[in-house]
Design an enzyme around this catalytic site. Structure first.
Site, PDB file in Angstrom:
ATOM      1  N   ARG A 153       0.867  -1.170   0.000  1.00 14.78           N
ATOM      2  CA  ARG A 153       0.000   0.000   0.000  1.00 14.78           C
ATOM      3  C   ARG A 153       0.913   1.232   0.000  1.00 14.78           C
ATOM      4  O   ARG A 153       1.948   1.250   0.695  1.00 14.78           O
ATOM      5  CB  ARG A 153      -0.897   0.052   1.247  1.00 14.78           C
ATOM      6  CG  ARG A 153      -2.068  -0.927   1.224  1.00 14.78           C
ATOM      7  CD  ARG A 153      -3.180  -0.511   0.255  1.00 14.78           C
ATOM      8  NE  ARG A 153      -4.304  -1.440   0.285  1.00 14.78           N
ATOM      9  CZ  ARG A 153      -4.463  -2.491  -0.527  1.00 14.78           C
ATOM     10  NH1 ARG A 153      -3.572  -2.764  -1.454  1.00 14.78           N
ATOM     11  NH2 ARG A 153      -5.535  -3.253  -0.426  1.00 14.78           N
TER      12      ARG A 153
ATOM     13  N   GLU B  33      -3.945   7.884  -4.849  1.00 17.88           N
ATOM     14  CA  GLU B  33      -4.279   7.171  -6.088  1.00 17.88           C
ATOM     15  C   GLU B  33      -5.600   7.693  -6.630  1.00 17.88           C
ATOM     16  O   GLU B  33      -6.532   7.866  -5.840  1.00 17.88           O
ATOM     17  CB  GLU B  33      -4.369   5.663  -5.814  1.00 17.88           C
ATOM     18  CG  GLU B  33      -3.034   5.084  -5.367  1.00 17.88           C
ATOM     19  CD  GLU B  33      -3.075   3.583  -5.045  1.00 17.88           C
ATOM     20  OE1 GLU B  33      -4.148   2.970  -5.209  1.00 17.88           O
ATOM     21  OE2 GLU B  33      -2.040   3.043  -4.635  1.00 17.88           O
TER      22      GLU B  33
ATOM     23  N   HIS C 257      -1.750   0.397  -9.611  1.00 19.96           N
ATOM     24  CA  HIS C 257      -2.387  -0.522  -8.652  1.00 19.96           C
ATOM     25  C   HIS C 257      -3.012  -1.718  -9.381  1.00 19.96           C
ATOM     26  O   HIS C 257      -4.219  -1.966  -9.261  1.00 19.96           O
ATOM     27  CB  HIS C 257      -3.426   0.211  -7.797  1.00 19.96           C
ATOM     28  CG  HIS C 257      -3.661  -0.456  -6.474  1.00 19.96           C
ATOM     29  ND1 HIS C 257      -3.904   0.218  -5.314  1.00 19.96           N
ATOM     30  CD2 HIS C 257      -3.691  -1.778  -6.131  1.00 19.96           C
ATOM     31  CE1 HIS C 257      -4.073  -0.648  -4.327  1.00 19.96           C
ATOM     32  NE2 HIS C 257      -3.942  -1.872  -4.802  1.00 19.96           N
TER      33      HIS C 257
HETATM   34  P1  NAP Z   1      -0.324 -11.397   4.741  1.00 20.29           P
HETATM   35  O1  NAP Z   1      -0.270 -12.835   4.336  1.00 20.29           O
HETATM   36  O2  NAP Z   1      -1.123 -10.989   5.920  1.00 20.29           O
HETATM   37  O3  NAP Z   1       1.182 -10.875   4.867  1.00 20.29           O
HETATM   38  C1  NAP Z   1       1.567  -9.702   5.498  1.00 20.29           C
HETATM   39  C2  NAP Z   1       2.774  -9.993   6.371  1.00 20.29           C
HETATM   40  O4  NAP Z   1       3.248  -8.777   6.956  1.00 20.29           O
HETATM   41  C3  NAP Z   1       2.419 -10.935   7.523  1.00 20.29           C
HETATM   42  O5  NAP Z   1       3.462 -11.883   7.692  1.00 20.29           O
HETATM   43  C4  NAP Z   1       2.323  -9.984   8.702  1.00 20.29           C
HETATM   44  O6  NAP Z   1       2.579 -10.602   9.944  1.00 20.29           O
HETATM   45  C5  NAP Z   1       3.415  -8.997   8.352  1.00 20.29           C
HETATM   46  N1  NAP Z   1       3.310  -7.753   9.100  1.00 20.29           N
HETATM   47  C6  NAP Z   1       2.181  -7.127   9.535  1.00 20.29           C
HETATM   48  N2  NAP Z   1       2.507  -6.004  10.203  1.00 20.29           N
HETATM   49  C7  NAP Z   1       3.867  -5.938  10.211  1.00 20.29           C
HETATM   50  C8  NAP Z   1       4.789  -5.035  10.774  1.00 20.29           C
HETATM   51  N3  NAP Z   1       4.363  -3.971  11.470  1.00 20.29           N
HETATM   52  N4  NAP Z   1       6.086  -5.276  10.604  1.00 20.29           N
HETATM   53  C9  NAP Z   1       6.518  -6.367   9.936  1.00 20.29           C
HETATM   54  N5  NAP Z   1       5.691  -7.272   9.377  1.00 20.29           N
HETATM   55  C10 NAP Z   1       4.375  -7.055   9.514  1.00 20.29           C
HETATM   56  O7  NAP Z   1      -0.891 -10.518   3.518  1.00 20.29           O
HETATM   57  P2  NAP Z   1      -0.683 -10.765   1.946  1.00 20.29           P
HETATM   58  O8  NAP Z   1      -1.821 -11.542   1.418  1.00 20.29           O
HETATM   59  O9  NAP Z   1       0.700 -11.214   1.703  1.00 20.29           O
HETATM   60  O10 NAP Z   1      -0.857  -9.250   1.437  1.00 20.29           O
HETATM   61  C11 NAP Z   1       0.003  -8.227   1.872  1.00 20.29           C
HETATM   62  C12 NAP Z   1      -0.504  -6.872   1.491  1.00 20.29           C
HETATM   63  O11 NAP Z   1      -0.321  -6.685   0.084  1.00 20.29           O
HETATM   64  C13 NAP Z   1      -2.010  -6.658   1.682  1.00 20.29           C
HETATM   65  O12 NAP Z   1      -2.304  -6.254   3.000  1.00 20.29           O
HETATM   66  C14 NAP Z   1      -2.357  -5.597   0.661  1.00 20.29           C
HETATM   67  O13 NAP Z   1      -2.342  -4.334   1.256  1.00 20.29           O
HETATM   68  C15 NAP Z   1      -1.245  -5.711  -0.359  1.00 20.29           C
HETATM   69  N6  NAP Z   1      -1.738  -6.135  -1.682  1.00 20.29           N
HETATM   70  C16 NAP Z   1      -1.630  -5.292  -2.737  1.00 20.29           C
HETATM   71  C17 NAP Z   1      -2.052  -5.687  -3.985  1.00 20.29           C
HETATM   72  C18 NAP Z   1      -1.911  -4.776  -5.168  1.00 20.29           C
HETATM   73  O14 NAP Z   1      -2.793  -4.750  -6.000  1.00 20.29           O
HETATM   74  N7  NAP Z   1      -0.825  -4.041  -5.288  1.00 20.29           N
HETATM   75  C19 NAP Z   1      -2.601  -6.947  -4.181  1.00 20.29           C
HETATM   76  C20 NAP Z   1      -2.696  -7.800  -3.088  1.00 20.29           C
HETATM   77  C21 NAP Z   1      -2.260  -7.389  -1.836  1.00 20.29           C
HETATM   78  P3  NAP Z   1       1.289 -11.102  10.826  1.00 20.29           P
HETATM   79  O15 NAP Z   1       0.606 -12.132   9.986  1.00 20.29           O
HETATM   80  O16 NAP Z   1       1.931 -11.654  12.057  1.00 20.29           O
HETATM   81  O17 NAP Z   1       0.438  -9.896  11.067  1.00 20.29           O
END
Ligand code: NAP
Length: 334
Positions: free
Chosen positions: A238, A267, A286
């Site tokens: 994000r 955005e 995005h």
């Molecule tokens: P996820 O599986 O929840 O992965 C996020 C990771 O970051 C988790 O391991 C989480 O740990 C960790 N985390 C959370 N807060 C943190 C902090 N303060 N410091 C260090 N690590 C931290 O999510 P995902 O499915 O991989 O997606 C990640 C993000 O990508 C989404 O939240 C979304 O905003 C973004 N995204 C963007 C697009 C796009 O179109 N560009 C598409 C998809 C996703 P915990 O599980 O312990 O909280």
């Protein structure tokens, strides 16, 4: 009585079909998101809202929808929703984890490669008729990816999927996360680093944390100054996770070599953004999850989550599991 769902904007047909099978659907068949007023006007008597990351589902929205039971968002990020307030009001939040992981990881890797090898910049040179010398030993040089060090910030679903791709490029992989992931350390042969060490050691840094109060401006001036002058920053998480003003300064003044960005603090990116004029950035609007297959899966998963809640079943894509204690599941449709 049929349950009513408000769908805030045009979605892939598959999601709509599922909702229509069980509910009365108020479908706003428009590409753009609704205005705030339109959103507030349309949710007064609905049981469910089907939204995207562009609609802010905050206290005001939740309070304007007294019958609201469930919000389904076609996104894995939930930073546009006031989760605590929704939970306190017994509103279920369903989202789309997992189904967009590989597609988003592909885009992160595309940004790593295209920024390092100047793919977009050199494409533009040809199109603008500026390719004058066939080949030159020192022309259009970029950075190698194969065998370099990749630092992943946030080793969740997408972060781990990026690491799997990086293994094919024989990269050394470091990661930083809130907690150590020893299973993944073993499986992917990757090493944990505290964030400052990761920033100092990596040639490429790819960000995959959710946007939260803790991660807002996680990468600012101090962090960018720790990076190598040859390093490339990639952000597909994000926009506000990176302090964009500081990033512009870093790119201008050569603290880092380049940036591949799919997300921005504002955005659409304003046309006046200095990032647009910079040759060492690759910018995409995005599109992390934007493939036909993935958008279909997201549309389906969000719709199925809404229907499950209304059927009184706990969906696997329920985000705020604690809500079950506030408002226990009850069967409202067959
Ligand atoms: P996820 O599986 O929840 O992965 C996020 C990771 O970051 C988790 O391991 C989480 O740990 C960790 N985390 C959370 N807060 C943190 C902090 N303060 N410091 C260090 N690590 C931290 O999510 P995902 O499915 O991989 O997606 C990640 C993000 O990508 C989404 O939240 C979304 O905003 C973004 N995204 C963007 C697009 C796009 O179109 N560009 C598409 C998809 C996703 P915990 O599980 O312990 O909280």
């Amino acid at each position: 009585m049929k349950m009513k769902v408000y769908v805030t904007r045009r979605i892939p047909e598959i999601g709509l079909k599922i909702l229509r099978e069980y509910c009365e659907v108020i479908y706003r068949d428009e590409l753009a998101p609704p205005t705030r007023k339109e959103l507030l006007d349309n949710i007064k008597d609905v049981d469910a809202i089907y939204c995207t990351l562009n609609e802010r589902i905050d206290r005001e929205v939740i309070d304007s929808s007294p019958r609201l039971k469930v919000v389904g968002t076609m996104s894995v990020g939930v930073d546009h929703i006031d989760i605590d307030y929704a939970t306190s009001k017994g509103v279920y939040i369903v989202y789309t984890p997992g189904v967009l992981t590989e597609t988003t990881a592909d885009l992160a890797f595309a940004l790593i490669l295209s920024t390092a090898r100047r793919v977009v910049e050199t494409d533009r040179i040809i199109r603008e008729g500026k390719w004058k010398l066939a080949w030159a030993p020192t022309m259009m040089l970029g950075y190698e990816v194969y065998g370099k060090t990749l630092g992943i910030i946030g080793l969740g679903r997408i972060g781990a999927a990026v690491a799997r791709r990086a293994k094919g490029f024989r990269m050394k992989i470091l990661y930083y996360d809130k907690i150590r992931r020893e299973d993944l350390e073993r499986e992917l042969e990757i090493e944990f680093r505290e964030i400052d060490d990761l920033l100092r050691e990596s040639d490429f840094i790819s960000i995959h944390v959710p946007l939260t109060n803790e991660t807002r401006h996680l990468i600012g001036e101090r962090e960018l100054r720790l990076m190598k002058p040859t390093a490339i920053l990639v952000n597909t998480s994000r926009g506000p996770v990176v302090d964009e003003k500081a990033l512009v300064k870093a790119l201008r003044e050569g603290w880092i070599a380049g940036a591949g960005l799919d997300v921005f603090e504002e955005e659409p990116l304003p046309p006046t953004s200095p990032l647009i004029e910079m040759p060492n950035t690759v910018l995409t609007p995005h599109i992390g999850s934007a493939t036909y297959d993935t958008r279909n899966r997201m549309a389906q998963y969000a719709a199925e989550g809404i229907i499950k809640v209304l059927k009184g079943e706990e969906p696997e894509n329920l985000y705020n599991r604690e809500v079950v204690k506030i408002r226990p599941l009850t069967k409202l449709i067959d």
